[in-house]
Design a protein around this motif. Sequence first.
Motif, mmCIF file in Angstrom:
data_model
loop_
_atom_site.group_PDB
_atom_site.id
_atom_site.type_symbol
_atom_site.label_atom_id
_atom_site.label_comp_id
_atom_site.label_asym_id
_atom_site.label_seq_id
_atom_site.Cartn_x
_atom_site.Cartn_y
_atom_site.Cartn_z
ATOM 1 N N MET A 1 0.842 -1.198 0.000
ATOM 2 C CA MET A 1 0.000 0.000 0.000
ATOM 3 C C MET A 1 0.877 1.247 0.000
ATOM 4 N N ASP A 2 1.996 1.226 0.738
ATOM 5 C CA ASP A 2 2.924 2.367 0.743
ATOM 6 C C ASP A 2 3.505 2.591 -0.645
ATOM 7 N N ILE B 1 4.805 6.316 -1.118
ATOM 8 C CA ILE B 1 5.572 6.589 0.095
ATOM 9 C C ILE B 1 6.971 5.976 -0.005
ATOM 10 N N ILE B 2 7.038 4.767 -0.615
ATOM 11 C CA ILE B 2 8.350 4.135 -0.845
ATOM 12 C C ILE B 2 8.479 3.820 -2.326
ATOM 13 N N LEU B 3 9.746 3.735 -2.797
ATOM 14 C CA LEU B 3 10.010 3.419 -4.199
ATOM 15 C C LEU B 3 9.810 1.927 -4.452
ATOM 16 N N GLU B 4 9.604 1.586 -5.727
ATOM 17 C CA GLU B 4 9.350 0.183 -6.092
ATOM 18 C C GLU B 4 10.557 -0.690 -5.802
ATOM 19 N N GLU B 5 11.801 -0.153 -6.085
ATOM 20 C CA GLU B 5 12.988 -0.972 -5.836
ATOM 21 C C GLU B 5 13.168 -1.231 -4.341
ATOM 22 N N VAL C 1 13.061 -5.006 0.215
ATOM 23 C CA VAL C 1 12.604 -5.343 1.564
ATOM 24 C C VAL C 1 11.730 -6.595 1.565
ATOM 25 N N SER C 2 10.875 -6.726 0.529
ATOM 26 C CA SER C 2 9.992 -7.907 0.464
ATOM 27 C C SER C 2 10.785 -9.194 0.309
ATOM 28 N N ARG C 3 11.879 -9.154 -0.467
ATOM 29 C CA ARG C 3 12.730 -10.333 -0.613
ATOM 30 C C ARG C 3 13.379 -10.679 0.720
ATOM 31 N N LYS C 4 13.804 -9.654 1.434
ATOM 32 C CA LYS C 4 14.446 -9.861 2.722
ATOM 33 C C LYS C 4 13.488 -10.475 3.743
ATOM 34 N N ILE C 5 12.240 -9.986 3.729
ATOM 35 C CA ILE C 5 11.230 -10.508 4.657
ATOM 36 C C ILE C 5 10.908 -11.975 4.343
#
Length: 439
Positions: A418-419, A424-428, A433-437
């Motif tokens: 949603m951000d 609020i945050i860039l796509e990269e 971060v999603s890969r890290k999570i």
Amino acid sequence: MYIRLSREDGENGESESISNQRNILQRYIKDNNLIAIKEYVDDGVSGTTFDRPAFNELLQDIENKNINMVLTKDLSRLGRDYIKTGHYIENYFPQNNIRYVAITDGIDTYIDSTNNDITPFKAIMNDMYAKDISKKIRSVLKEKQRQGEYMCSIPAYGYKRHPSIKNKLVIDNNVSDIVKKIFDMYANGHGSSEIVNYLNTNRYLSPTGYRKNQIIQDENKTNYDWNEVTLCNMLKNEVYIGNTVQNKKTVVSYKVHKIRTVGKENQIRVNNTHKPIIDMDIFNKVQCIIEKRGTNTVLKYDYLLRGLLYCYHCKRKLQIVLKKNSKRKSESHPYIVCSEYKSRNCYPQNINYNKFEKHIIYIIKKICRIYANKEIFYSVYEKYQNKTLDIRAGYKNKTSQLDKAIFNINNNLDKMYMDKLQGIILEEDYIRVSRKICI
């Protein structure tokens, strides 16, 4: 005149028929004032092989100098194997002073023509046609097998073809009881040699004899005896439990007709294609006995522990063999041995089987007596029941923790997504971060 027609050619209609070929050849003979000495006809024979009855007769007449010219409708009638076809046109016929003519292809080895120059290319095209036909036939055959259609030429003993549905089996009630008797005898400990002796003593015709004579028993039979190979193949055949297993064997290629066995992983198995004769439990019991006895089809001695003993060193099955007593050479006793123990560097086994079996039975009975005691049985049950409850509780807690962790990860990913949509945050940053999570 040489005429050939294969089953595949027959599908093309009248253009390749024997009568049509004969008319074309006779017209050519009449128009060119030739004398027809003999007609050779191979009906239903593939052009990929040159081992044909009429063609062999033709070659024999060439050797005997009875003819000096061979006439065919086209080159493909002579053959579809371009290597062997080329051999006859380029070598064999010239060496024997034979004039060869393929009428519709314009090939005549007696005259100098451009059509003769392209003969090798036509031979290759005929070969490719045969290869293409072979692929199509195999493809259709395998598709029918995958649909569960019974494509074998001969129904298994105990079955016959359905009167109205093509490629389907129905039980042959005339001999189905014999099939049941064979499986029952084997499941109850009778060896294959004993069963074969029973069948032959009672004058039951073998599957081949029954198929040819359509009678079950023959008091005067001299041939068509049962044998152990036929019997063992029946005992392993899944057709008797209603399954169809096909594509067990295949030819090397459309030219090389040598048969080779297909691995089980590539065989085509379809379950419940027809009504079974043998109950699944009996069939499975028979397979266990066969595996236990190994390749020994002639059962003289059946031991309780056969197929269950393994060498401690090489982990292979131990054999039970008969050895003569050193003191009483006339008597033989079974011993447990590891075959080729020298080559495997195993400790040499030489255990008296009868004593070993008695000891094993004694141990088993001792264990059974312990658990037959209700007090001991319930004490063991309660002991392990508590441990089982503890283990289940531990797994349940671990599963709850994992479910909670997965929920948190998905919740964080939703918030980050949603951000990203709101800028609020860039796509990269979102991807990083999603890969890290997820890791």
